[in-house]
Scaffold this active site. Structure first.
Site, mmCIF file in Angstrom:
data_model
loop_
_atom_site.group_PDB
_atom_site.id
_atom_site.type_symbol
_atom_site.label_atom_id
_atom_site.label_comp_id
_atom_site.label_asym_id
_atom_site.label_seq_id
_atom_site.Cartn_x
_atom_site.Cartn_y
_atom_site.Cartn_z
ATOM 1 N N ARG A 163 -6.201 10.516 -0.184
ATOM 2 C CA ARG A 163 -5.864 10.718 -1.431
ATOM 3 C C ARG A 163 -7.098 11.097 -2.445
ATOM 4 N NH1 ARG A 163 -2.843 6.229 -3.635
ATOM 5 N NH2 ARG A 163 -2.928 5.305 -1.548
ATOM 6 N N HIS A 221 0.826 -1.333 -0.065
ATOM 7 C CA HIS A 221 0.019 0.167 0.097
ATOM 8 C C HIS A 221 0.752 1.242 0.028
ATOM 9 C CE1 HIS A 221 -2.815 3.045 1.334
ATOM 10 N NE2 HIS A 221 -3.893 2.132 1.111
#
Lengths: 532, 209
Positions: free
Chosen positions: A335, A315
Site C-alpha cells: 500500500r 492488520h
C-alpha cells in the site's frame, strides 16, 4: 452479515484499468473504530479479578489465561537438574537474540531458551521494514509524534522517546551484525512511507526484512561463545524468592523428552512475543505457531503489571485466499508503494495509508454491509496489485519478491490477479509494563519486544515493531547484564504460584484451566503437553 | 470448509509412518494436525520463511526433501518430518574479520570445503526455494561475495542443502556468510551516516554548554 459477490464473479468483473470514482467522504475515525474494530465487539471484553491489573479491562480469551492455574507445584521441582547462569533470555525471536547479544557483549553468561527452533518467531515473517528517522528533514521528534498520534496517545512518552532515539544507531548495529538493507542508486538506504506517518522512514530488505534480520541474528547468537542456546525448551513457570517478590529463575520444560530443568539466574528477560495463535474473537492470525501469549501469563502470575490488555492490532491485509495461507500477511509496503483497496463494486472506500486500525475497521464495514467478496474461506476486499503493476511495471518483482514467490506454487500471480484480503490478528499492542531499561515492576524480571507494552499505545505503526525488538531488546540485555548479584540466601521457590492460587480460590475462579498454553491445541488434537 | 468441499474424496497418505486421511487442499503440516499424528514441534511460521518444517517426501520411487507448510498432500505420498539441523560447524565472528584484504583467505579457512564442490546438484535439488545453490557456492569460492550473497536472498535457513552436500560445504551458511560480510564491510549508506554524525554533534553540544 450481508452477502457480497463471489470470488469468481468479482474476478470476472475486475479490470486493472477501470476508471475509479473519487474516494467518498470519510466518517469520523472514532465512530468508525467503535462501530467496526474488533476491540469494540460486544462480549469481547471482561474485567480481571485477580493480580496487579485487577479491575482493568481485558480481552476475554486472554483473561482466561491470565487467571489460570500453573502447570507445576513444588513437587515437580524435586530432583530437577539445576543450571546457573547470569542472564536467562526466554524467546528466540528478534528481541531475544538482540537481548542475548547485548548481555553477552557486556560479559554476562547468557542462556537463551526458546520453545521451538531458534528464530521461529514473528520476526522472521516481518516484511515491510524497520523505522528510523534518517532522511534529511526527518527528525526523531516527528517519528515520536507519529508514533504517539497513531497509538491514540496511549503510549508512554518516555518509552517512545527511547524507541525513536534508538532508530539510527539500531540500523548501524544491525549492519554491523551483517544485515543488508536496500539502497538507492546513490547508496543511501531506501525508505518507504508507512501508514499514519509524516515522512518516509521505513528501511527494508526487499519484503524479506524480518527474514534477513532473523537469519543474521540467529547466526550471530549461535556463533557467540558467551551464549548457550536451548531449543525446544519452553518456560513452564518462573521462579521467585521466598517472599514471591523477585524473579530468580525459571523452570524449563523440554518438548523433546518432557523433562523439567531449573535455571537459577540474576535476571530473566522475557522476549516471548505475542498471542496471535489464541485467535482472539475467532480471527485468523498472521502469527507463527508459538505465539500463545506465554510471557504475559508468566509475568502476570509473578505479579508484574500489564497494560492495554484490551487493545490488539488486526492488520488490514491478511490473505483470504489461498486457503493454506489464510490470515497470513501482505505487507503494508504494498500500500505504501501505491496499491489501493477496492470493494466488490470496484470502489475505493478508505485512504489506504491511514493507521492500520482505521483501515481494518473500514474493510470490516465493507464486508459486513455486503460489499465484500466471498470464497470458501471467508470474505474480503481487493488489494489492487495489478493496477499498481500497471502504473509501475516491474515494481512488484523488484521490491516484493516474497509476495510473488509465496503464491507462485498455487498458480496465483498478484501482478495479474488482485489479492483478496481481510483483517487478521497481527499484534498485541499492550503487554508487560516496562521502563526504558526493559525492567518490569517485578525485580529481576525484564521484558522486551511484543510481550512488553506501553510503546505503541493502542495501535502500532508499520516498522516500529522491528525497531522496538532490537532497541528494547538491547536495552534489556544491557540492564540485565549489569544487575547486581543477590547477596542474600539463594532460595528458589514457587511462592508466587501459591499466592496466585490463593487469589484464584478466594475469587471463586475455576482452577481447571492451566497456562501458559505453549502451543495451540489444534497442533496436537487438544492434548496439553504437561499434565491435564 | 463448506458443504461443497466435504463431498470431495479424501487423500490418503502416510505421515511419520501413520496413515492419514486429509482433504485435498491441505498441506502436510495441516494434514498431520488433522490426522492425529503425535505433536510435531518442527513447525514455525506456516508460510515458508522460517525453514523449520523440514520433511522427507516420497512419491512413488522419487524421494526428495521439502517444507511441510508449502507441500500439499497427494494420494499415496509418504512424508516424514526431519529433526532440526544441528549447531553450525563453521565457526566465525564477524568482529574478528577486521581486514577486508585478507577476507578470501579467511573465507577458505572458515569454509575449507567450499572449493571442493563436485557438482552433484544435491543442494540445488533439495532447495525448496529454487536457489541456484551450487552457483552461489562457486561465486563465494571465487571471492564474489556480493553476488553469492544475492543468490541466497530467499534462503530460509532450512539447511536442507547442508544435509544434501556430500562434501559438507554447508551452502546455506556459506550464503549467509557472504551476505553478512557484504553488509559488514561495504554497506555504508550516506544518509544514515549523515544522520548519525548530526546526532553525535548534537550530543557533544549538549555535553559542553
Amino acid at each position: 452479515m450481508k452477502r457480497g459477490l463471489s470470488l469468481q464473479a468479482a474476478l470476472a468483473a475486475y479490470r486493472a484499468d477501470a476508471e475509479l470514482a473519487p474516494l467518498p467522504d470519510q466518517p469520523d475515525p472514532d465512530a468508525l473504530l467503535h462501530a467496526y474494530h474488533p476491540d469494540y465487539l460486544r462480549g469481547s471484553m471482561t474485567k480481571l479479578t485477580i493480580g496487579a491489573n485487577a479491575g482493568a479491562d481485558c480481552q476475554r480469551e486472554l483473561a482466561d489465561l491470565l487467571q489460570a492455574e500453573a502447570f507445576i507445584d513444588e513437587a515437580d521441582l524435586a530432583g530437577a537438574q539445576v543450571t546457573d547462569t547470569d542472564v536467562l533470555v526466554v524467546g528466540g525471536g528478534g528481541a531475544g537474540c538482540a537481548a542475548a547479544l547485548a548481555a553477552a557483549e557486556r560479559g554476562a553468561r547468557v542462556l537463551l531458551a526458546t520453545k521451538l527452533r531458534l528464530g521461529d518467531s514473528n520476526t522472521v515473517m516481518a516484511e515491510g521494514g524497520i523505522q528510523a528517522a534518517i532522511e534529511p528533514g526527518d527528525t526523531a521528534q516527528q517519528h515520536m509524534q507519529d508514533t504517539l498520534r497513531s497509538g491514540h496517545h496511549a503510549g508512554d512518552p518516555a518509552l517512545v522517546a527511547a524507541l525513536v532515539g534508538d532508530g539510527p544507531e539500531t540500523i548501524r548495529w544491525l549492519i554491523h551484525q551483517g544485515m543488508q538493507f536496500d539502497q538507492t542508486p546513490s547508496g543511501d538506504l531506501h525508505t518507504r512511507k508507512a501508514g499514519g506517518t509524516s515522512a518516509p522512514r521505513v528501511v527494508h530488505c526487499r519484503d524479506y526484512t524480518g527474514l534477513e534480520m532473523m537469519r543474521v541474528l540467529r547466526e550471530a547468537v549461535k556463533q557467540h561463545r558467551g551464549i548457550e542456546v536451548w531449543e525446544q525448551s519452553p518456560v513452564v513457570e518462573l521462579l521467585s524468592n521466598e517472599r514471591g517478590q523477585k524473579c530468580v529463575g525459571a523452570v524449563l520444560g523440554s518438548l523433546a523428552d518432557g523433562s523439567m530443568r531449573i535455571v537459577r539466574t540474576r535476571s530473566v528477560i522475557l522476549a516471548t512475543g505475542g498471542l496471535g495463535r489464541l485467535h482472539l474473537n475467532g480471527f485468523p492470525t498472521s502469527n507463527h505457531i508459538g505465539a500463545t501469549g506465554d510471557g504475559l501469563v508468566l509475568a502476570y502470575r509473578m505479579g508484574a503489571k500489564l497494560c492495554e490488555l484490551d487493545s490488539f492490532q488486526y492488520h488490514p491485509t491478511g490473505l483470504v485466499h489461498p486457503a493454506h495461507l489464510y490470515g497470513k500477511l501482505v505487507t503494508e509496503g504494498v500500500r505504501a508503494a501505491g496499491a489501493l483497496l477496492l470493494n466488490a463494486h470496484g470502489q475505493r472506500f478508505v485512504d489506504e495509508l491511514q493507521p492500520r486500525d482505521i483501515v481494518s475497521a473500514a474493510i470490516i464495514r465493507e464486508c459486513r454491509e455486503g460489499r465484500g467478496i466471498h470464497n470458501d474461506n471467508g470474505v474480503g476486499v481487493w488489494l489492487d496489485t495489478p493496477r499498481l503493476e500497471r502504473s509501475q511495471p516491474g515494481l512488484l518483482e523488484r521490491e516484493f519478491p516474497k509476495l510473488l514467490t509465496r503464491t507462485r506454487h498455487v498458480g496465483i500471480d498478484p501482478r495479474r490477479e488482485p489479492i483478496l484480503v481481510h483483517p487478521t490478528l497481527h499484534y498485541q499492542n499492550g503487554g508487560v509494563v516496562i521502563d526504558v531499561d526493559g525492567a518490569t515492576t517485578v525485580p529481576g524480571l525484564y521484558a522486551a519486544g511484543e510481550v512488553a507494552g506501553g510503546i505503541h499505545g493502542r495501535n502500532r505503526i508499520m516498522g516500529n515493531a522491528l525497531l522496538d525488538i532490537i532497541g528494547f531488546g538491547r536495552r534489556a540485555g544491557r540492564a540485565a547484564a549489569a544487575a547486581e548479584h543477590d547477596r542474600g540466601p539463594k532460595k528458589i521457590t514457587l511462592e508466587h504460584v501459591n499466592r496466585a492460587r490463593r487469589e484464584l480460590t478466594l475469587a471463586g475462579l475455576p482452577l481447571e484451566q492451566r497456562a501458559p498454553r505453549v502451543l495451540p491445541a489444534y497442533t496436537a488434537a487438544g492434548k496439553d503437553i504437561w499434565k491435564s | 470448509m463448506t458443504e461443497a468441499t466435504r463431498d470431495i474424496q479424501p487423500v490418503e497418505l502416510l505421515i511419520n509412518g501413520i496413515p492419514v486421511r486429509a482433504e485435498p487442499q491441505m498441506t502436510i503440516v495441516e494434514a498431520a494436525w488433522a490426522g492425529g499424528v503425535p505433536r510435531v514441534t518442527g513447525v514455525g511460521c506456516l508460510e515458508g520463511v522460517c525453514g523449520s518444517c523440514r520433511i522427507l517426501v516420497r512419491r512413488g520411487k522419487e524421494v526428495n526433501v521439502a517444507l511441510g507448510c508449502e507441500t500439499f498432500v497427494e494420494p499415496g505420498m509418504e512424508a516424514l518430518f526431519l529433526p532440526a539441523p544441528g549447531t553450525p560447524r563453521h565457526q566465525y565472528q564477524l568482529t574478528e574479520l577486521a581486514d577486508g584484504w585478507d577476507i578470501q583467505a579467511r573465507f577458505h579457512e572458515i569454509f575449507p570445503e567450499a572449493s571442493r564442490c563436485r557438482h552433484c546438484h544435491g543442494c540445488v535439488k533439495s532447495c525448496p526455494k529454487g536457489i541456484s545453490v551450487e552457483e552461489g557456492v562457486k561465486l563465494a569460492a571465487a571471492g564474489h561475495y556480493r553476488e553469492a550473497g544475492e543468490a541466497f536472498l530467499e534462503c530460509v535457513m532450512c539447511e536442507l542443502c547442508d544435509s544434501a552436500c556430500p562434501e559438507y560445504i554447508a551452502p546455506a551458511h556459506v550464503g549467509l556468510f557472504c551476505r553478512r560480510i557484504t553488509a559488514f564491510f561495504h554497506l555504508r549508506p550516506p544518509n544514515l551516516i549523515h544522520k548519525l554524525e548530526e546526532l553525535k554533534q548534537e550530543a557533544d553540544k549538549k555535553e559542553q554548554p
